[in-house]
Design a protein around this motif. Structure first.
Motif, PDB file in Angstrom:
ATOM      1  N   THR A 147       0.805  -1.221   0.000  1.00 32.18           N
ATOM      2  CA  THR A 147       0.000   0.000   0.000  1.00 32.18           C
ATOM      3  C   THR A 147       0.844   1.281   0.000  1.00 32.18           C
ATOM      4  O   THR A 147       0.294   2.369   0.149  1.00 32.18           O
ATOM      5  CB  THR A 147      -0.917   0.014   1.231  1.00 32.18           C
ATOM      6  N   THR A 148       2.150   1.156  -0.166  1.00 32.95           N
ATOM      7  CA  THR A 148       3.021   2.336  -0.147  1.00 32.95           C
ATOM      8  C   THR A 148       2.610   3.319  -1.231  1.00 32.95           C
ATOM      9  O   THR A 148       2.617   2.978  -2.423  1.00 32.95           O
ATOM     10  CB  THR A 148       4.488   1.929  -0.373  1.00 32.95           C
ATOM     11  N   ALA A 153       9.787   7.965  -2.386  1.00 33.64           N
ATOM     12  CA  ALA A 153       9.907   8.702  -1.128  1.00 33.64           C
ATOM     13  C   ALA A 153      10.267   7.759   0.026  1.00 33.64           C
ATOM     14  O   ALA A 153      11.081   8.096   0.890  1.00 33.64           O
ATOM     15  CB  ALA A 153       8.598   9.432  -0.821  1.00 33.64           C
ATOM     16  N   LEU A 154       9.688   6.554   0.015  1.00 35.23           N
ATOM     17  CA  LEU A 154      10.009   5.591   1.059  1.00 35.23           C
ATOM     18  C   LEU A 154      11.471   5.146   0.959  1.00 35.23           C
ATOM     19  O   LEU A 154      12.165   5.018   1.970  1.00 35.23           O
ATOM     20  CB  LEU A 154       9.091   4.375   0.953  1.00 35.23           C
ATOM     21  N   ALA A 155      11.949   4.937  -0.256  1.00 34.44           N
ATOM     22  CA  ALA A 155      13.352   4.562  -0.451  1.00 34.44           C
ATOM     23  C   ALA A 155      14.279   5.643   0.092  1.00 34.44           C
ATOM     24  O   ALA A 155      15.322   5.343   0.684  1.00 34.44           O
ATOM     25  CB  ALA A 155      13.630   4.303  -1.928  1.00 34.44           C
ATOM     26  N   ASP A 183      10.363  -6.575  -3.278  1.00 36.18           N
ATOM     27  CA  ASP A 183       9.006  -7.117  -3.203  1.00 36.18           C
ATOM     28  C   ASP A 183       8.084  -6.102  -2.547  1.00 36.18           C
ATOM     29  O   ASP A 183       8.522  -5.280  -1.729  1.00 36.18           O
ATOM     30  CB  ASP A 183       9.003  -8.417  -2.393  1.00 36.18           C
ATOM     31  N   LEU A 184       6.811  -6.150  -2.942  1.00 38.88           N
ATOM     32  CA  LEU A 184       5.747  -5.401  -2.286  1.00 38.88           C
ATOM     33  C   LEU A 184       4.889  -6.427  -1.568  1.00 38.88           C
ATOM     34  O   LEU A 184       4.376  -7.361  -2.190  1.00 38.88           O
ATOM     35  CB  LEU A 184       4.911  -4.621  -3.310  1.00 38.88           C
ATOM     36  N   VAL A 185       4.721  -6.271  -0.262  1.00 35.19           N
ATOM     37  CA  VAL A 185       4.076  -7.302   0.538  1.00 35.19           C
ATOM     38  C   VAL A 185       2.869  -6.745   1.272  1.00 35.19           C
ATOM     39  O   VAL A 185       2.701  -5.525   1.415  1.00 35.19           O
ATOM     40  CB  VAL A 185       5.070  -7.915   1.550  1.00 35.19           C
TER      41      VAL A 185
END
Length: 201
Positions: A147-148, A153-155, A183-185
């Motif tokens: 859901t990012t 920006a998160l990186a 991966d997106l989890v």
């Protein structure tokens, strides 16, 4: 006197066992089923193989646990074993502080601290962390929540947290910090390890 075959070093950070064998080559031979007289007799090689075999058995046991959610077994085991190999290999000593200070930290200790720093960013699960170069470059793989809203920006948050930890907690001067999102989890998979362990029966 035992005549050992010459080793070809392709990674300057690869560990050499006391017997002269490269740790990476001992593990590779074991995984490919290659055996020779030296490995059969050498206590150092046998210990390295036993450590890796025991840990891989434990990882495979997790996959057979009926209480676990279905996962891609091969992918899961490969990811875990990548981290295990880095944990077992001490790596090279990295310089701490200023150039005229004689302070060092082992590569795997620094990598463990930087992975933990990355996981201080909510929802992030860190995988492998490789360090190399002068100044020290970081190559970090992570899983982030599905859901990012803004992955870039998160990186950047991860880079900032890793950089602060390296500088303020370790005294380690970093060069590039490369973050690879592998991966997106789901939210359950992205939960911190401590939270997952606390909810276990």
């Amino acid at each position: 006197m035992t005549n050992l075959p010459p080793e070809t070093r392709t990674d300057p950070d690869d560990e050499t066992l006391p017997c002269g064998r490269l740790l990476s080559q001992v593990w590779a031979d074991w995984e490919e089923g290659v055996h020779d007289d030296h490995t059969a007799r050498c206590a150092h090689c046998r210990l390295a193989v036993a450590d890796l075999e025991r840990l891989e058995s434990q990882v495979r046991a997790l996959d057979s646990d009926p209480g676990q959610q279905p996962v891609d077994a091969a992918s899961f085991i490969d990811r875990v074993m990548d981290v295990v190999r880095l944990e077992l290999r001490p790596g090279r000593p990295l310089p701490l502080g200023e150039a005229d200070e004689d302070l060092r930290i082992m590569e795997n200790v620094a990598a463990r601290a930087l992975r933990r720093a990355a996981e201080e960013v909510p929802g992030v699960r860190a995988g492998s962390c490789r360090l190399g170069g002068t100044p020290v470059d970081v190559d970090l793989s992570v899983h982030v929540p599905l859901t990012t809203p803004d992955v870039q920006a998160l990186a950047q948050q991860i880079r900032d947290r890793v950089d602060v930890t390296a500088h303020e907690r370790l005294g380690l001067h970093l060069g590039e910090i490369n973050v690879r999102i592998t991966d997106l989890v789901s939210e359950d998979e992205a939960a911190p390890r401590s939270a997952q362990e606390g909810s276990a029966p």
